[in-house]
Write an enzyme that holds these catalytic residues in place. Structure first.
Site, PDB file in Angstrom:
ATOM      1  CB  CYS A 117      -0.951  -0.015   1.186  1.00 22.18           C
ATOM      2  SG  CYS A 117      -1.915  -1.531   1.229  1.00 22.18           S
ATOM      3  CG  HIS A 267      -3.345   2.992   2.031  1.00 21.44           C
ATOM      4  ND1 HIS A 267      -3.952   2.534   0.871  1.00 21.44           N
ATOM      5  CD2 HIS A 267      -3.320   1.940   2.890  1.00 21.44           C
ATOM      6  CE1 HIS A 267      -4.282   1.258   1.041  1.00 21.44           C
ATOM      7  NE2 HIS A 267      -3.909   0.880   2.246  1.00 21.44           N
ATOM      8  CG  ASN A 297      -6.634  -1.348   1.661  1.00 23.46           C
ATOM      9  OD1 ASN A 297      -5.993  -1.051   0.653  1.00 23.46           O
ATOM     10  ND2 ASN A 297      -6.060  -1.657   2.809  1.00 23.46           N
TER      11      ASN A 297
HETATM   12  N1  COA Z   1     -18.046  -8.858  10.903  1.00 21.42           N
HETATM   13  C1  COA Z   1     -18.461  -9.002  12.179  1.00 21.42           C
HETATM   14  N2  COA Z   1     -17.621  -9.159  13.219  1.00 21.42           N
HETATM   15  C2  COA Z   1     -16.315  -9.183  12.935  1.00 21.42           C
HETATM   16  C3  COA Z   1     -15.799  -9.050  11.631  1.00 21.42           C
HETATM   17  C4  COA Z   1     -16.729  -8.894  10.589  1.00 21.42           C
HETATM   18  N3  COA Z   1     -16.353  -8.752   9.313  1.00 21.42           N
HETATM   19  N4  COA Z   1     -14.453  -9.109  11.677  1.00 21.42           N
HETATM   20  C5  COA Z   1     -14.114  -9.274  12.972  1.00 21.42           C
HETATM   21  N5  COA Z   1     -15.236  -9.334  13.730  1.00 21.42           N
HETATM   22  C6  COA Z   1     -15.338  -9.484  15.178  1.00 21.42           C
HETATM   23  C7  COA Z   1     -14.107 -10.123  15.780  1.00 21.42           C
HETATM   24  O1  COA Z   1     -14.179 -11.532  15.692  1.00 21.42           O
HETATM   25  C8  COA Z   1     -14.195  -9.625  17.203  1.00 21.42           C
HETATM   26  O2  COA Z   1     -15.116 -10.425  17.894  1.00 21.42           O
HETATM   27  P1  COA Z   1     -14.867 -10.799  19.454  1.00 21.42           P
HETATM   28  O3  COA Z   1     -14.858  -9.477  20.172  1.00 21.42           O
HETATM   29  O4  COA Z   1     -16.026 -11.650  19.752  1.00 21.42           O
HETATM   30  O5  COA Z   1     -13.545 -11.484  19.487  1.00 21.42           O
HETATM   31  C9  COA Z   1     -14.799  -8.237  17.081  1.00 21.42           C
HETATM   32  O6  COA Z   1     -15.409  -8.192  15.778  1.00 21.42           O
HETATM   33  C10 COA Z   1     -13.779  -7.117  17.179  1.00 21.42           C
HETATM   34  O7  COA Z   1     -12.660  -7.444  16.360  1.00 21.42           O
HETATM   35  P2  COA Z   1     -11.420  -6.478  16.227  1.00 21.42           P
HETATM   36  O8  COA Z   1     -10.397  -7.166  15.375  1.00 21.42           O
HETATM   37  O9  COA Z   1     -11.015  -5.989  17.578  1.00 21.42           O
HETATM   38  O10 COA Z   1     -12.071  -5.270  15.437  1.00 21.42           O
HETATM   39  P3  COA Z   1     -11.446  -3.889  15.094  1.00 21.42           P
HETATM   40  O11 COA Z   1     -12.259  -2.809  15.653  1.00 21.42           O
HETATM   41  O12 COA Z   1      -9.964  -3.861  15.372  1.00 21.42           O
HETATM   42  O13 COA Z   1     -11.612  -3.836  13.505  1.00 21.42           O
HETATM   43  C11 COA Z   1     -10.316  -4.103  11.533  1.00 21.42           C
HETATM   44  C12 COA Z   1     -10.960  -4.795  12.700  1.00 21.42           C
HETATM   45  C13 COA Z   1      -9.622  -5.132  10.669  1.00 21.42           C
HETATM   46  C14 COA Z   1     -11.410  -3.408  10.725  1.00 21.42           C
HETATM   47  C15 COA Z   1      -9.318  -3.038  12.070  1.00 21.42           C
HETATM   48  O14 COA Z   1      -8.467  -3.642  13.026  1.00 21.42           O
HETATM   49  C16 COA Z   1      -8.482  -2.453  10.989  1.00 21.42           C
HETATM   50  O15 COA Z   1      -8.984  -1.777  10.104  1.00 21.42           O
HETATM   51  N6  COA Z   1      -7.165  -2.634  11.035  1.00 21.42           N
HETATM   52  C17 COA Z   1      -6.274  -2.110  10.058  1.00 21.42           C
HETATM   53  C18 COA Z   1      -6.293  -3.031   8.877  1.00 21.42           C
HETATM   54  C19 COA Z   1      -5.703  -2.383   7.668  1.00 21.42           C
HETATM   55  O16 COA Z   1      -5.894  -1.226   7.432  1.00 21.42           O
HETATM   56  N7  COA Z   1      -5.000  -3.175   6.886  1.00 21.42           N
HETATM   57  C20 COA Z   1      -4.444  -2.777   5.662  1.00 21.42           C
HETATM   58  C21 COA Z   1      -3.317  -1.858   5.861  1.00 21.42           C
HETATM   59  S1  COA Z   1      -2.701  -1.438   4.313  1.00 21.42           S
END
Ligand code: COA
Length: 344
Positions: A117, A267, A297
């Site tokens: 990215c 990004h 993304n």
């Molecule tokens: N739908 C519903 N629930 C979901 C889910 C989905 N698509 N994906 C994860 N969950 C659940 C998890 O299992 C977790 O459940 P639990 O509390 O029972 O364990 C809960 O939601 C919270 O998960 P968490 O990983 O803490 O969520 P978050 O707020 O961190 O959001 C992302 C997850 C991936 C959206 C976030 O961490 C993120 O955007 N990270 C950066 C990723 C990124 O930008 N990557 C590319 C960089 S170039």
């Protein structure tokens, strides 16, 4: 400090392309345990575009490039170099040469940049170096990725985030105005955290290349790539802490205050990341370009798609200070400050 004889690097046109087909959050709900509400509130994404089996990253890259070349009104034979930032090539030896053939830029040298990215920012930085050194005059920089082919569509923690697309910019040397164009950049890598976001090649342990007993077993694979693996929480924390600092270092080198930023084009990874970075920089959210709702993304493509749309829709004007910042797998991140100066 720039020398008086050194040319500066100017973006003279942009272009972008996404596949026709898209998948919205409600369609995802039919295949994984998720909801429109969860995806929208945690990421800001409503839909993402995905390629068909007949398309590849090169079709998108070529469409975006064609648009940028036509908008630039340059002769395509004047392009000296094509830089294709992609982590999803359709040929591991590199896909830039296919792009060179498709856009019929016969004179241009062409090679790939693999930096996920951050790829488009790194591509512009490389173009800037070639132009300032006087090696090349005109460079086509393209960011294109098709991560839909690399995510596990049963993994709700990753597949909801990514979409396919391409964006392109024609950049050119100019001695017209040394206080405009690319004013500076800074790039970073933290290789120790490469496992936070990766698509790894796993060699098949049973068939090491040096093992002659198995060497003739035609049809056995030497190994395989995993699907995209990501520690979302760690990547989130990394982006929110490192990107603002990188932007501040970049601005400081160019002697520009954050309050003079007109447009922040980050990004497009997560709406919450865009808001958190703007807030840390104390930049009004009105200055943040965001189209993540419509594309998700798109990796190396996200910044040039956002840049192209912001310019085409009349947001960006000559004289504006634009900061772009990429971040992602590697881990890599980097920022660039540009004073927009396009000949209309
Ligand atoms: N739908 C519903 N629930 C979901 C889910 C989905 N698509 N994906 C994860 N969950 C659940 C998890 O299992 C977790 O459940 P639990 O509390 O029972 O364990 C809960 O939601 C919270 O998960 P968490 O990983 O803490 O969520 P978050 O707020 O961190 O959001 C992302 C997850 C991936 C959206 C976030 O961490 C993120 O955007 N990270 C950066 C990723 C990124 O930008 N990557 C590319 C960089 S170039």
């Amino acid at each position: 400090m720039q020398s008086l004889t050194q040319p500066s690097t100017h973006i003279i046109s942009t272009g972008s392309a996404v596949p026709d087909h898209h998948i919205d959050n409600y369609q995802l709900k039919a295949i994984i345990d998720t909801s429109n509400n969860w995806i929208s509130t945690r990421t800001g994404i409503s839909k993402r575009h995905v390629i068909s089996s007949e398309e590849s990253v090169i079709h998108l890259a070529a469409n975006a490039s064609e648009q940028a070349i036509q908008n630039s009104m340059i002769d395509r034979h004047s392009i000296d170099l094509i830089l294709l930032a992609t982590s999803t090539p359709n040929d591991l030896f590199g896909s830039a040469s296919q792009l060179q053939a498709l856009v019929k830029a016969k004179r241009a040298a062409a090679f790939d940049i693999t930096a996920a990215c951050s790829g488009f920012v790194i591509g512009l930085a490389i173009a800037d170096q070639f132009i300032r050194s006087g090696t090349y005059n005109t460079v086509l920089v393209v960011g294109a990725d098709v991560l839909s082919q690399w995510v596990d569509w049963s993994d709700r923690t990753t597949c909801i985030l990514f979409g396919d697309g391409a964006g392109a910019a024609v950049v050119q040397s100019s001695t017209r105005n040394k206080q405009s164009g690319i004013l500076g950049f800074e790039l970073n890598t933290r290789g120790l955290e490469c496992n936070q976001l990766s698509i790894k090649y796993i060699p098949n342990e049973n068939y090491p290349l040096g093992n002659s007993r198995h060497f003739n077993k035609m049809g056995d694979r030497n190994g395989h790539y995993t699907t995209l693996q990501m520690n979302g929480r760690e990547v989130y924390k990394f982006a929110v802490s490192e990107v603002p600092q990188s932007i501040l270092r970049c601005l400081s080198k160019a002697s520009i205050s954050p309050k003079h930023i007109d447009w922040l084009i980050l990004h497009q990874a997560n709406q919450r990341i865009l808001e958190a970075v703007a807030s840390k920089l104390e930049i009004s959210y009105e200055k943040v370009i965001s189209n993540i709702k419509f594309y998700g993304n798109t990796s190396a493509a996200s910044i040039p798609i956002a840049l192209n749309e912001a310019f085409a829709n009349g947001y960006i004007c000559n004289g504006d200070i634009i900061v772009i910042a990429g971040f992602g797998a590697g881990l890599t991140w980097g920022s660039m400050v540009i004073r927009w100066d396009i000949l209309c």
